[in-house]
Design a protein around this motif. Structure first.
Motif, short mmCIF file in Angstrom:
data_model
loop_
_atom_site.label_atom_id
_atom_site.label_comp_id
_atom_site.label_asym_id
_atom_site.label_seq_id
_atom_site.Cartn_x
_atom_site.Cartn_y
_atom_site.Cartn_z
N TYR A 59 39.17 -9.57 -39.00
CA TYR A 59 38.65 -10.09 -37.73
C TYR A 59 39.85 -10.49 -36.87
N ILE A 60 39.87 -10.03 -35.63
CA ILE A 60 40.93 -10.37 -34.69
C ILE A 60 40.31 -11.18 -33.56
N LEU A 61 40.82 -12.36 -33.34
CA LEU A 61 40.27 -13.23 -32.30
C LEU A 61 40.38 -12.58 -30.93
N PRO A 62 39.54 -12.99 -29.99
CA PRO A 62 39.60 -12.42 -28.64
C PRO A 62 40.86 -12.86 -27.90
N CYS A 63 41.29 -12.04 -26.96
CA CYS A 63 42.37 -12.41 -26.06
C CYS A 63 41.79 -13.09 -24.83
N ILE A 64 42.60 -13.89 -24.16
CA ILE A 64 42.15 -14.57 -22.95
C ILE A 64 42.39 -13.69 -21.73
N ALA A 65 43.57 -13.07 -21.66
CA ALA A 65 43.89 -12.19 -20.53
C ALA A 65 45.13 -11.40 -20.89
N GLY A 66 45.67 -10.68 -19.91
CA GLY A 66 46.73 -9.72 -20.13
C GLY A 66 47.94 -10.22 -20.89
N HIS A 67 48.41 -11.42 -20.63
CA HIS A 67 49.55 -11.94 -21.37
C HIS A 67 49.24 -13.26 -22.05
N VAL A 68 47.96 -13.57 -22.20
CA VAL A 68 47.54 -14.75 -22.94
C VAL A 68 46.57 -14.26 -24.01
N GLY A 69 47.06 -14.23 -25.23
CA GLY A 69 46.37 -13.48 -26.25
C GLY A 69 45.50 -14.26 -27.21
N ALA A 70 45.26 -13.63 -28.35
CA ALA A 70 44.44 -14.22 -29.40
C ALA A 70 45.11 -15.45 -30.01
N ASP A 71 46.44 -15.52 -29.94
CA ASP A 71 47.12 -16.71 -30.45
C ASP A 71 46.79 -17.93 -29.59
N ALA A 72 46.73 -17.73 -28.27
CA ALA A 72 46.35 -18.83 -27.38
C ALA A 72 44.89 -19.21 -27.61
N ALA A 73 44.04 -18.22 -27.87
CA ALA A 73 42.64 -18.50 -28.20
C ALA A 73 42.56 -19.33 -29.47
N ALA A 74 43.40 -19.00 -30.45
CA ALA A 74 43.41 -19.76 -31.70
C ALA A 74 43.86 -21.19 -31.48
N VAL A 75 44.84 -21.40 -30.60
CA VAL A 75 45.27 -22.76 -30.26
C VAL A 75 44.13 -23.52 -29.61
N ALA A 76 43.40 -22.84 -28.71
CA ALA A 76 42.25 -23.48 -28.06
C ALA A 76 41.18 -23.84 -29.08
N LEU A 77 40.99 -22.99 -30.08
CA LEU A 77 40.01 -23.28 -31.14
C LEU A 77 40.46 -24.46 -31.98
N SER A 78 41.75 -24.53 -32.23
CA SER A 78 42.28 -25.59 -33.07
C SER A 78 42.35 -26.94 -32.35
N GLU A 79 42.85 -26.93 -31.12
CA GLU A 79 43.14 -28.19 -30.42
C GLU A 79 42.06 -28.61 -29.43
N GLU A 80 41.16 -27.71 -29.06
CA GLU A 80 40.00 -28.00 -28.22
C GLU A 80 40.32 -28.77 -26.95
N PRO A 81 41.20 -28.23 -26.08
CA PRO A 81 41.49 -28.94 -24.84
C PRO A 81 40.26 -29.12 -23.96
N GLY A 82 39.30 -28.21 -24.05
CA GLY A 82 38.09 -28.33 -23.24
C GLY A 82 37.20 -29.49 -23.63
N LYS A 83 37.50 -30.16 -24.74
CA LYS A 83 36.73 -31.32 -25.17
C LYS A 83 37.53 -32.62 -25.00
N SER A 84 38.70 -32.51 -24.39
CA SER A 84 39.59 -33.67 -24.24
C SER A 84 39.15 -34.55 -23.07
N GLU A 85 39.12 -35.86 -23.30
CA GLU A 85 38.79 -36.80 -22.22
C GLU A 85 39.94 -36.97 -21.25
N ASP A 86 41.18 -36.82 -21.75
CA ASP A 86 42.34 -36.93 -20.86
C ASP A 86 42.95 -35.56 -20.65
N LEU A 87 43.87 -35.47 -19.68
CA LEU A 87 44.47 -34.18 -19.33
C LEU A 87 45.57 -33.86 -20.33
N ALA A 88 45.33 -32.84 -21.13
CA ALA A 88 46.25 -32.48 -22.21
C ALA A 88 46.98 -31.19 -21.90
#
Length: 681
Positions: free
Chosen positions: A353-382
């Motif tokens: 299984y290969i995680l999805p890419c976000i865009a042309g130069h932001v790949g599956a590794d960045a998606a994995a960081v988003a999955l791990s660190e969940e900035p979209g659930k942060s109360e403060d600006l991270a």
């Protein structure tokens, strides 16, 4: 009102009434309680162990008396005599409910047991793997009811596990018949259920009850290094971790060099694909050997990688990623047979299984960081920075998440550095320079002592001092600045200007000597002007990317910074701030998440639901393209200064006052000379 016994399960709190004589496992399944079982209730696997509690439970309104569960039976007694049950434990498949009872499901008996990861915050990973083991009893063949062995396995899975349909690779058929007969028509099946595919597939079979484990590989395919984590698909435990250099480095150290290689060389992309696949296959063998497991027990792999690595892994020419609009062949996640990625050393039917890419130069590794660190659930600006050859940067909170990539190059990982090397025993990983004497002391990987401490020489006798790795060069440059040996423009002064003979002339510039073992045939390790320039370029790209995202959000400050990446875990926040790698924040707001991309890969490996989650998440992330944004160049130029030419860095100034020195006295190939020529022009 029903007079059937009431059963309350903890810690879930789920409750219900069941007729006397109902097995605990049956009640748990009907209530949706998280109670594991592989053997289907035959008292073989022991995964359904529970602990009944007796007494009065006012919270639950229940009084549990002796005799609430049936007495031990022969199955439990046999299991206890052979393997042992902890005091008070019962097998849920054997114990029957006879009266009101409170039953605790211990962590090791839960299917979705949690493993705790320490990073910016302690967080749990819920175990819900795509591949699970199922023990089934299969009907023997009958001349009067002619059906194939596979069809009867499917029938058994439906009857015993409510699996409606199955698929199987033709290669499985060759071993299915002998396994069935060896197991006396009782076999363990490794069943893979993708979140995208309606029909699960059988990946492997074993005679009888298989207790040899089931494993997956979480692989972070980076531009410079490839890291893999061998993970137990039952417990989530990492059995072994290993890494190798990406052999594609020989085709170019940075991503655009590899794209260029593919453009300019016929079959260049195919050559790079072959190299990286062979390396991953060899890494799988190495990590299985280290963990002392059969590679055939590895039945899943999950990959995270940047877009260029993504395309080259899949055998796709990355030429379109080298020019605007940087189009991906696909940005969706991909599920496929591992053998189609050239992985021959692991199970022949393993899935990838290969995680999805976000865009042309932001790949599956960045998606994995988003999955791990969940900035979209942060109360403060991270601000989350995955530091590497191609840095991925995320900025966000609950309202919005932005992402970009910055071409930092391999300097942070020790490449393009005169005495640089990968992080390995003997490499200098930390350094301090006394601002008064200008003398250095350092620590090398594999030894906890500093170089000026007693016993250091004996402790490193085996490894020696071999070079300087990424974290070491970052600290060295920052320490040179704090000690007044280097000015804000990144120039090292002469011996006369700095007051130390460790500064020596090297052509038209100067270098600083860290360690000299040349008299004994060892290395001479110095920080040169070229090294500093490489670090300046890398950190400027990193800072400019972060600043660009801040501009997009309309902010001048962030609330906290998370340094991610295996390399980011070893960066000192103070030295990163002195260098100007990251925006100015209080030092206690700079934390490390370790290899967040690798952790994201592990999450996706251990939890099939997380795959669906990240596929939804990436669609909500806004990509900012640094390559075509004019402000990126402005921020990049200003960030060449250490820490920065225009940003005041007030938080840093309160903690580390930097010496006001300037060594712009020559007209050579240094920043000062270039600035004077521009002014004269």
């Amino acid at each position: 009102m029903s007079t059937d016994p009431l059963v309350v399960f903890t810690p879930s709190g789920k409750r219900g009434r069941f007729p006397a004589g109902t097995p605990v496992l049956t009640a748990a399944r009907q209530l949706g309680v998280d109670l594991d079982s592989v053997c289907g209730g035959r008292g073989i696997c022991s995964k359904c162990q529970v602990t009944p509690a007796y007494g009065e439970f006012s919270k639950h309104g229940v009084t549990v008396r002796e005799g609430a569960l049936s007495e031990w039976n022969a199955v439990e007694a046999r299991y206890d005599s052979k393997r042992g049950l902890k005091p008070g434990r019962r097998l849920g498949c054997q114990a029957q409910i006879l009266g009101d009872v409170v039953i605790d499901v211990p962590a090791e008996s839960q299917v979705h047991r949690q493993i705790v990861r320490k990073s910016a915050a302690v967080r749990a990973i819920e175990m819900d793997p795509a591949t699970r083991l199922h023990l089934v009893v299969v009907d023997e063949p009958d001349m009067h009811e002619p059906t194939g062995d596979l069809e009867r396995v499917a029938r058994a899975l439906k009857a015993q596990w409510d699996v409606e349909d199955i698929a199987a690779d033709p290669t499985l058929l060759a071993k299915l018949q002998p396994v069935l007969r060896k197991g006396g028509w009782q076999i363990t099946v490794a069943l893979h259920k993708s979140h995208k595919e309606a029909v699960p597939r059988i990946l492997e079979v074993w005679p009888g009850l298989h207790e040899g484990g089931l494993y997956g590989l979480a692989i972070d395919l980076g531009s410079t290094t490839i890291a893999a984590h061998l993970t137990d698909l039952d417990t989530g435990e990492v059995k072994a971790s290993s890494g190798i250099m990406n052999p594609q480095i020989r085709f170019g150290e940075d991503l655009m060099s590899r794209v260029s290689y593919a453009m300019m060389n016929e079959n260049g992309a195919a050559e790079m694909t072959r190299a990286v696949r062979e390396a991953i296959d060899a890494l799988a063998v190495e990590i299985a050997r280290e963990a002392e497991i059969d590679p055939a027990l590895i039945v899943e792999t999950v990959f995270v990688c940047n877009p260029v690595m993504h395309h080259l892994l899949l055998g796709i020419d990355p030429v379109e990623l080298g020019q605007a609009p940087f189009a991906l062949a696909t940005s969706d996640s991909i599920a496929m047979d591992a053998r189609d990625l050239g992985l021959c050393a692991i199970n022949p039917r393993a899935r990838s299984y290969i995680l999805p890419c976000i865009a042309g130069h932001v790949g599956a590794d960045a998606a994995a960081v988003a999955l791990s660190e969940e900035p979209g659930k942060s109360e403060d600006l991270a601000l989350i920075v995955d530091v590497g050859t191609n840095a991925e940067i995320l900025l966000g909170d609950r309202s919005r998440v932005l992402a970009c990539s910055s071409p930092t190059g391999p300097a942070f990982e020790g490449a393009q550095i005169s005495s640089g090397q990968r992080a390995a025993p003997g490499a200098i990983e930390a350094i301090r320079i006394d601002p008064e004497t200008k003398e250095p002391r350092f620590r090398v990987i594999g030894c906890d002592l500093w170089s000026d401490e007693d016993g250091f020489a004996d402790a490193i006798a085996e490894t020696g001092i071999t070079g300087i790795c990424g974290s070491g060069i970052i600290e060295a440059v920052a320490e040179l600045r704090m000690a007044g040996i280097m000015d804000a423009g990144g120039l090292i002064g002469s011996a006369a200007q700095t007051g130390t003979a460790r500064c020596f002339a090297e052509g038209r510039t100067h270098a600083y000597l860290v360690h000299d073992a040349s008299a004994e045939g060892g290395p001479r390790i110095a920080v040169t002007q070229g090294d500093i320039r490489a670090i300046q370029l890398a950190k400027s790209a990193l800072y400019a990317g972060a600043r660009l995202l801040m501009d997009e959000r309309g902010v001048d400050k962030v609330d906290r910074v998370v340094l991610a990446g295996a390399f980011g875990a070893h960066i000192s926040p103070k030295h990163a701030m002195v260098l100007g790698m990251i925006p100015d924040v209080p030092l206690d707001k700079v934390t490390s998440a370790g290899n967040a991309a690798g952790t994201g890969a592990r999450i996706a490996l251990c939890n099939a639901g997380a795959r669906a989650e990240i596929e939804r998440t990436v669609r909500r992330i806004t990509k900012v393209e640094t390559a075509i944004e004019p402000r990126f160049q402005e921020h990049f130029v200003a960030a060449n200064a250490i820490p920065h030419a225009t940003d005041p860095f007030p938080e840093l100034s309160r903690i580390v006052p930097l010496p006001q020195v300037s060594f712009n006295t020559g007209g050579g190939e240094d920043d000062g000379g270039r600035r004077r020529r521009r002014r004269r022009a």
